[in-house]
Design a protein around this motif. Structure first.
Motif, PDB file in Angstrom:
ATOM      1  N   GLU A 162      26.757  97.745   5.273  1.00  0.00           N
ATOM      2  CA  GLU A 162      26.234  98.872   4.082  1.00  0.00           C
ATOM      3  C   GLU A 162      25.278  99.679   5.420  1.00  0.00           C
ATOM      4  OE1 GLU A 162      27.414  98.838   0.390  1.00  0.00           O
ATOM      5  OE2 GLU A 162      24.772  99.152   0.107  1.00  0.00           O
ATOM      6  N   PHE A 163      24.714  98.844   4.912  1.00  0.00           N
ATOM      7  CA  PHE A 163      22.983  99.436   5.808  1.00  0.00           C
ATOM      8  C   PHE A 163      23.108  99.911   7.149  1.00  0.00           C
ATOM      9  CE2 PHE A 163      20.491  95.237   3.795  1.00  0.00           C
ATOM     10  CZ  PHE A 163      20.162  96.422   2.672  1.00  0.00           C
ATOM     11  N   ALA A 164      24.210  99.255   8.453  1.00  0.00           N
ATOM     12  CA  ALA A 164      24.375 100.028   9.516  1.00  0.00           C
ATOM     13  C   ALA A 164      25.003 101.581   8.934  1.00  0.00           C
ATOM     14  CB  ALA A 164      25.456  98.955   9.920  1.00  0.00           C
ATOM     15  N   GLN A 165      26.174 101.621   8.532  1.00  0.00           N
ATOM     16  CA  GLN A 165      26.695 102.894   7.703  1.00  0.00           C
ATOM     17  C   GLN A 165      25.414 104.007   8.067  1.00  0.00           C
ATOM     18  OE1 GLN A 165      29.627 101.340   5.274  1.00  0.00           O
ATOM     19  NE2 GLN A 165      31.161 101.155   6.519  1.00  0.00           N
ATOM     20  N   LEU A 166      24.956 103.357   6.587  1.00  0.00           N
ATOM     21  CA  LEU A 166      23.394 104.183   5.972  1.00  0.00           C
ATOM     22  C   LEU A 166      22.085 104.828   7.344  1.00  0.00           C
ATOM     23  CD1 LEU A 166      22.745 102.901   2.813  1.00  0.00           C
ATOM     24  CD2 LEU A 166      24.425 105.174   3.092  1.00  0.00           C
ATOM     25  N   GLY A 167      21.957 103.913   7.588  1.00  0.00           N
ATOM     26  CA  GLY A 167      21.635 103.461   8.803  1.00  0.00           C
ATOM     27  C   GLY A 167      22.005 104.564  10.479  1.00  0.00           C
ATOM     28  N   ASN A 168      23.074 104.713  10.747  1.00  0.00           N
ATOM     29  CA  ASN A 168      23.418 105.115  11.835  1.00  0.00           C
ATOM     30  C   ASN A 168      24.044 106.790  11.580  1.00  0.00           C
ATOM     31  OD1 ASN A 168      25.387 105.368  14.178  1.00  0.00           O
ATOM     32  ND2 ASN A 168      27.235 106.148  12.743  1.00  0.00           N
ATOM     33  N   ARG A 177      22.261 112.206  17.694  1.00  0.00           N
ATOM     34  CA  ARG A 177      23.047 111.396  18.989  1.00  0.00           C
ATOM     35  C   ARG A 177      22.928 110.068  17.784  1.00  0.00           C
ATOM     36  NH1 ARG A 177      19.677 107.530  21.588  1.00  0.00           N
ATOM     37  NH2 ARG A 177      18.111 108.200  21.823  1.00  0.00           N
ATOM     38  N   SER A 178      24.347 108.911  18.134  1.00  0.00           N
ATOM     39  CA  SER A 178      24.358 108.649  17.929  1.00  0.00           C
ATOM     40  C   SER A 178      23.905 107.008  18.041  1.00  0.00           C
ATOM     41  CB  SER A 178      26.353 107.842  17.869  1.00  0.00           C
ATOM     42  OG  SER A 178      26.794 108.147  17.305  1.00  0.00           O
ATOM     43  N   PRO A 179      23.050 106.082  17.491  1.00  0.00           N
ATOM     44  CA  PRO A 179      21.901 105.141  17.806  1.00  0.00           C
ATOM     45  C   PRO A 179      23.041 103.800  17.965  1.00  0.00           C
ATOM     46  CG  PRO A 179      21.988 105.330  15.519  1.00  0.00           C
ATOM     47  CD  PRO A 179      23.123 106.487  16.054  1.00  0.00           C
ATOM     48  N   ARG A 180      22.401 103.367  19.058  1.00  0.00           N
ATOM     49  CA  ARG A 180      22.598 101.639  19.571  1.00  0.00           C
ATOM     50  C   ARG A 180      22.441 101.040  18.051  1.00  0.00           C
ATOM     51  NH1 ARG A 180      19.554 101.785  24.745  1.00  0.00           N
ATOM     52  NH2 ARG A 180      18.845 102.890  23.490  1.00  0.00           N
ATOM     53  N   ILE A 181      23.137 100.666  17.940  1.00  0.00           N
ATOM     54  CA  ILE A 181      22.877  99.443  16.732  1.00  0.00           C
ATOM     55  C   ILE A 181      22.545  97.906  16.835  1.00  0.00           C
ATOM     56  CG2 ILE A 181      23.585  98.590  14.652  1.00  0.00           C
ATOM     57  CD1 ILE A 181      24.729 101.582  14.218  1.00  0.00           C
ATOM     58  N   GLY A 182      21.672  97.117  16.653  1.00  0.00           N
ATOM     59  CA  GLY A 182      21.055  95.502  16.692  1.00  0.00           C
ATOM     60  C   GLY A 182      20.901  95.691  15.593  1.00  0.00           C
ATOM     61  N   LEU A 203      31.874  92.177  10.375  1.00  0.00           N
ATOM     62  CA  LEU A 203      32.247  93.634  10.101  1.00  0.00           C
ATOM     63  C   LEU A 203      31.944  94.528  10.960  1.00  0.00           C
ATOM     64  CD1 LEU A 203      30.656  92.896   6.164  1.00  0.00           C
ATOM     65  CD2 LEU A 203      33.671  92.946   7.253  1.00  0.00           C
ATOM     66  N   ILE A 204      30.770  94.909  11.180  1.00  0.00           N
ATOM     67  CA  ILE A 204      29.872  95.971  11.656  1.00  0.00           C
ATOM     68  C   ILE A 204      31.016  96.447  13.507  1.00  0.00           C
ATOM     69  CG2 ILE A 204      28.126  97.137  12.734  1.00  0.00           C
ATOM     70  CD1 ILE A 204      26.223  95.278  11.342  1.00  0.00           C
ATOM     71  N   GLU A 205      31.391  95.333  13.825  1.00  0.00           N
ATOM     72  CA  GLU A 205      31.789  94.899  15.023  1.00  0.00           C
ATOM     73  C   GLU A 205      33.444  95.707  14.976  1.00  0.00           C
ATOM     74  OE1 GLU A 205      31.297  93.228  17.862  1.00  0.00           O
ATOM     75  OE2 GLU A 205      32.183  95.060  18.712  1.00  0.00           O
ATOM     76  N   ALA A 206      34.489  95.752  13.915  1.00  0.00           N
ATOM     77  CA  ALA A 206      35.418  96.138  12.974  1.00  0.00           C
ATOM     78  C   ALA A 206      35.390  97.611  12.833  1.00  0.00           C
ATOM     79  CB  ALA A 206      35.503  95.621  12.531  1.00  0.00           C
ATOM     80  N   GLU A 207      34.252  98.179  11.976  1.00  0.00           N
ATOM     81  CA  GLU A 207      33.608  99.593  11.875  1.00  0.00           C
ATOM     82  C   GLU A 207      33.696 101.033  13.400  1.00  0.00           C
ATOM     83  OE1 GLU A 207      34.149 101.247   8.515  1.00  0.00           O
ATOM     84  OE2 GLU A 207      33.304  99.060   8.583  1.00  0.00           O
ATOM     85  N   ALA A 208      34.329 101.317  12.585  1.00  0.00           N
ATOM     86  CA  ALA A 208      35.031 102.708  13.756  1.00  0.00           C
ATOM     87  C   ALA A 208      33.942 103.158  13.790  1.00  0.00           C
ATOM     88  CB  ALA A 208      36.057 103.805  13.566  1.00  0.00           C
ATOM     89  N   GLY A 209      33.529 103.686  14.839  1.00  0.00           N
ATOM     90  CA  GLY A 209      32.201 105.591  14.619  1.00  0.00           C
ATOM     91  C   GLY A 209      31.005 104.408  15.250  1.00  0.00           C
ATOM     92  N   LEU A 210      30.993 103.337  14.772  1.00  0.00           N
ATOM     93  CA  LEU A 210      29.078 102.990  15.175  1.00  0.00           C
ATOM     94  C   LEU A 210      29.312 102.067  16.740  1.00  0.00           C
ATOM     95  CD1 LEU A 210      29.217 100.473  11.870  1.00  0.00           C
ATOM     96  CD2 LEU A 210      28.416 102.716  12.595  1.00  0.00           C
ATOM     97  N   ASP A 211      28.033 102.215  17.205  1.00  0.00           N
ATOM     98  CA  ASP A 211      28.004 101.889  18.267  1.00  0.00           C
ATOM     99  C   ASP A 211      27.213 100.723  18.527  1.00  0.00           C
ATOM    100  OD1 ASP A 211      27.382 101.575  21.603  1.00  0.00           O
ATOM    101  OD2 ASP A 211      25.905 103.100  21.234  1.00  0.00           O
ATOM    102  N   PHE A 212      27.587 100.140  18.444  1.00  0.00           N
ATOM    103  CA  PHE A 212      27.514  98.065  17.591  1.00  0.00           C
ATOM    104  C   PHE A 212      27.179  97.247  18.928  1.00  0.00           C
ATOM    105  CE2 PHE A 212      27.736  93.304  16.576  1.00  0.00           C
ATOM    106  CZ  PHE A 212      26.362  93.922  15.839  1.00  0.00           C
ATOM    107  N   THR A 213      25.813  97.131  19.571  1.00  0.00           N
ATOM    108  CA  THR A 213      25.668  96.418  20.627  1.00  0.00           C
ATOM    109  C   THR A 213      25.392  94.793  20.618  1.00  0.00           C
ATOM    110  OG1 THR A 213      23.317  96.450  20.555  1.00  0.00           O
ATOM    111  CG2 THR A 213      24.038  97.915  21.316  1.00  0.00           C
TER     112      THR A 213
END
Lengths: 333, 333
Positions: A162-168, A177-182, A203-213
């Motif tokens: 959820e933090f990743a989604q809000l922050g994204n 622009r979309s952030p690279r997320i760590g 979970l973050i990996e599976a989330e569409a639309g997140l650029d998870f590194t």
């Protein structure tokens, strides 16, 4: 930043360690640099009015004084704020946003109080239980956002996601622009770290639309390898405060060393660096998850720092942060 | 430090990124500064013998070569080490201590591998389940020890109290006085932070013989307000790595700025400061809880850093760290 349309920011004028002088100078600075900005100064109207002129401000179209009888002391925690917040400058400022009269709030008051009152007055975004605080840390190339810094401890993997989604969404809105997320961890390998962090990575990996590194270690955060770092509030606090402590230690020693050095070049260069690197000066921390734009300003922020928090509040409003967050949250269910 | 009696340190000579040259120069430096010291160099005897003379060392009373056929690669984790550690320079060095032929071990190999093999070869102290890693961080006045930095995550309050006990004895032995102990948290107030940290505070508080000062925030760690910081391995890693990242960021920017500055004074001063402040250079991390003295040296340690890790290994042996730890642990049951 060029102004894009109008924005009206409610400033909790009674908060902060710098006193009204700093706050009013910051407001003047913010208004001068942004012609579309309006500020509602919430607090002791008599005191504000007495100081306004000297601060180069006039009541009128761009500055409105809003009365609040009480001030929450800086050490007032969430419980105190919920019991005795009514009528305080913080609560009145938040109510302006709830009523649609201001587009966002800036307060330098107690973080816990601001989180509790924001939740109570503004309500939460769909599916979000508690507010999250995001702050910027300095990097070689500029800055990186990190969340949570709002003392959300003992969170599960779902909340980290959820933090990743809000922050994204927030960083995408702010930076365009979309952030690279760590995800903060103690190593890169998939088997490193606590179960909750490894589960959150899935979970973050599976989330569409997140650029998870993937995982990021605390030292890489400052190398600018990602634009957004996700962690629980305990790790986030340690990350931020450790860096602050080290900055203070180094510049303390530099001041000692400098006595033997000559030249304003060195001194000027160091001052510029300190301004750029002190995490405490990267001012203006968005509170995310509540149904309204709230920016926490550092209690000890200087004029420039407070002004940039006001600028951030206006930017989030103009870029429609709340509708963007709602859309992203609904899309993820 | 003046030598007090004899000490013999087994050096895992094949570990570390600096290669044998750095290791051998470090050994020569350590031997020169400590007449009571003996070093057992564990590794590829043919290669060691070929380089010994050039490094200013002689086989004899003070330098013994001990054969080990294998080397554990730097990325060999605990599982790899336990499966394939037999015959490695790390394991042979640890066996020297188990057999009473060396008083302590220094290795710059993989931390996880060193923890796993130490536990297997040396066994654990009474009541301790997993090894804990303690490391020094720079402060204004000198340094502060912190533990755990050995990836013990998800620990309960009882284990945090155990860390406090191990660290207390180790720092008392090293510094010759009882350390002021702080528990890492995200605020000072008793109601702050996760349950496990608050419960640990109660346990440590109740422990006789510990000078517990309460919660400490990450930024205060570097202000030197305590001598020992207790935390779980996740927070400890973030604390250390965040500070490292910030040191690298600041000195990177200083090098940029410095181009405009003239004078060797500035450059020399900065180099001295960097040496003093980089957490990675505060070399020599005691592994605590195992039944023997083990010092982890930073993989990238320079000659001086590796030599100080050897000095630390000798000091712990001379001051009877293991009997002291056993006594303290039995007394606490």
């Amino acid at each position: 930043m060029a102004a894009q349309g109008r924005a009206s920011v409610a400033v909790d004028a009674m908060s902060g360690d710098g006193g009204l002088d700093t706050t009013l100078s910051a407001v003047r600075r913010a208004l001068r640099s942004d012609p579309g900005l309006r500020v509602d100064l919430v607090g002791d109207v008599a005191r504000l009015r007495a100081l306004l002129r000297a601060a180069g401000l006039d009541e009128g179209d761009r500055v409105e004084l809003v009365a609040a009888d009480q001030v929450l002391p800086m050490d007032a925690g969430p419980a105190h704020a919920l019991r005795q917040g009514r009528g305080s400058s913080m609560q009145v400022a938040l109510e302006r946003v709830a009523a649609g009269r201001s587009s966002s709030v800036v307060s330098a008051g107690n973080t816990g109080a601001l989180m509790a009152l924001s939740r109570q007055v503004l309500g939460m975004l769909p599916g979000i239980e508690r507010p999250v605080l995001m702050a910027a840390l300095p990097t070689a190339g500029g800055s990186v956002w990190a969340l949570d810094l709002g003392a959300n401890v003992g969170v599960n993997a779902h909340r980290l996601c959820e933090f990743a989604q809000l922050g994204n969404t927030a960083v995408r809105v702010l930076r365009d622009r979309s952030p690279r997320i760590g995800l903060l961890n103690i190593g890169h390998e998939p088997n490193k770290g606590p179960d909750v962090v490894r589960e959150a990575a899935r979970l973050i990996e599976a989330e569409a639309g997140l650029d998870f590194t993937g995982f990021v270690e605390a030292d890489q955060v400052f190398a600018g390898e990602v634009d957004l770092v996700v962690c629980d509030g305990f790790a986030g606090n340690v990350l931020l405060k450790s860096a602050e402590g080290m900055v203070r230690l180094i510049f303390g020693q530099l001041r000692e060393e400098m006595r033997g050095w000559r030249g304003a070049v060195v001194r000027g260069g160091l001052r510029r660096m300190y301004d750029k690197l002190d995490p405490a000066r990267h001012n203006g921390a968005p509170l995310l998850g509540v149904h309204g734009i709230v920016i926490k300003s550092h209690g000890g922020a200087c004029e420039r720092g407070f002004a940039s928090a006001i600028g951030l509040a206006a930017l989030e409003a103009r870029r429609n942060l709340i509708p963007e967050l709602e859309e992203a949250l609904w899309a993820s269910y």
